[in-house]
Design an enzyme around this catalytic site. Structure first.
Site: not given
Length: 294
Positions: A160, A209, A280
């Site tokens: 990520r 998310s 995130e």
């Protein structure tokens, strides 16, 4: 290229919160993109790209900088041989459609990522065991000084995240895919979409998310569920009753409401599991989470 002023960014985010951008532009070509980046440099403005707004939380006071929404040539996707070529602003759904029509597999996991090709490079987007690092061959990156192709190894793709710096914008991406029957691709995509629909609040306004999965036996969602946070609400924002790693705009939420929920989630995860959750979702503007009391 026209530069607009004080454009409400809540119109461009999936959560539907946030204030205005002091400057906003929609470049459609590489030349226009470079012109916009030079404009930002000359004006002393920070640069951000909004993409589809699916992984973005904008401060209620907005963003004092230039926000770009790539359009035109920069949002198209096509197949050349076994390479899927996508503009930085190309929606993953469009890119996947092109790949399936050409009988190229490997991009199916992107059906669960409601973003763009360029945004996927910046955060090494991934789902269901696949990510950009596995299929990306190179990316054309623009900044105020010019354009340069970056091979996968140069992009620093990790879980990520990438090595892209502020002010760098992904103009084009090339994915190396593999032949696969279109019917097989369609079947796999349907299975993944069904899994996503069953587990996530796909019919609610969220920003995807919230936290990255920690180095722990529990995922972020499972951890926050165990902390008793499903359905927890602050103001107009609530942690999804379906999946605890999503925050929903339940009733005219503000970004401040969402940040307050994130802070409470981090506090409980730290106190109960000693896990320091890292967000995130990308923050834009004057947003920050309070430090944990360790």
């Amino acid at each position: 290229m026209n530069v607009e002023r004080n454009v409400p960014l809540s119109r461009f985010t999936t959560i539907g919160t946030g204030g205005p951008a002091s400057a906003f532009a929609r470049p459609e070509t590489v030349d226009e993109l470079q012109g916009a980046l030079r404009f930002a440099r000359d004006e002393g403005l920070a640069v951000a790209v909004v993409g589809l707004g699916s992984n973005l939380l904008v401060a209620d006071d907005g963003f004092d900088g230039l926000v770009l929404k790539l359009a035109g040539d920069l949002a198209r996707a096509e197949v050349r041989g076994d390479v899927l070529v996508a503009g930085g602003g190309a929606a993953n759904a469009v890119a996947l459609h092109r790949a399936r029509a050409a009988g190229l597999g490997g991009f199916e996991f992107a059906c669960a990522i409601p973003g763009t090709a360029g945004g996927g490079v910046r955060m090494n987007a991934g789902a269901y065991g696949g990510d950009w690092a596995a299929i990306l061959e190179r990316a054309l990156v623009a900044d105020a000084d010019g354009l340069r192709w970056h091979a996968r190894e140069e992009l620093g793709l990790r879980y990520r995240r990438s090595a892209l710096r502020p002010g760098q914008v992904v103009a084009q991406v090339e994915f190396r895919l593999t032949p696969r029957p279109p019917d097989e691709i369609k079947r796999l995509v349907a299975e993944l979409q069904e899994q996503r629909k069953a587990a996530q609040p796909t019919n609610k306004r969220t920003y995807g998310s919230v936290f990255k999965n920690p180095d722990h036996e529990l995922s972020a969602g499972r951890m926050l569920e165990a902390c008793g946070l499903k359905g927890h609400r602050i103001g107009g924002a609530q942690i999804s009753p379906r999946h605890a790693n999503f925050i929903e705009n339940a009733d005219q939420a503000s970004s401040a409401d969402a940040v307050a929920l994130m802070a409470e989630a981090r506090r409980r995860a730290w106190e109960l599991y000693g896990a320091e959750l890292e967000h995130e979702v990308v923050f834009l503007g004057e947003l920050d989470l309070p430090p944990l009391a360790k």
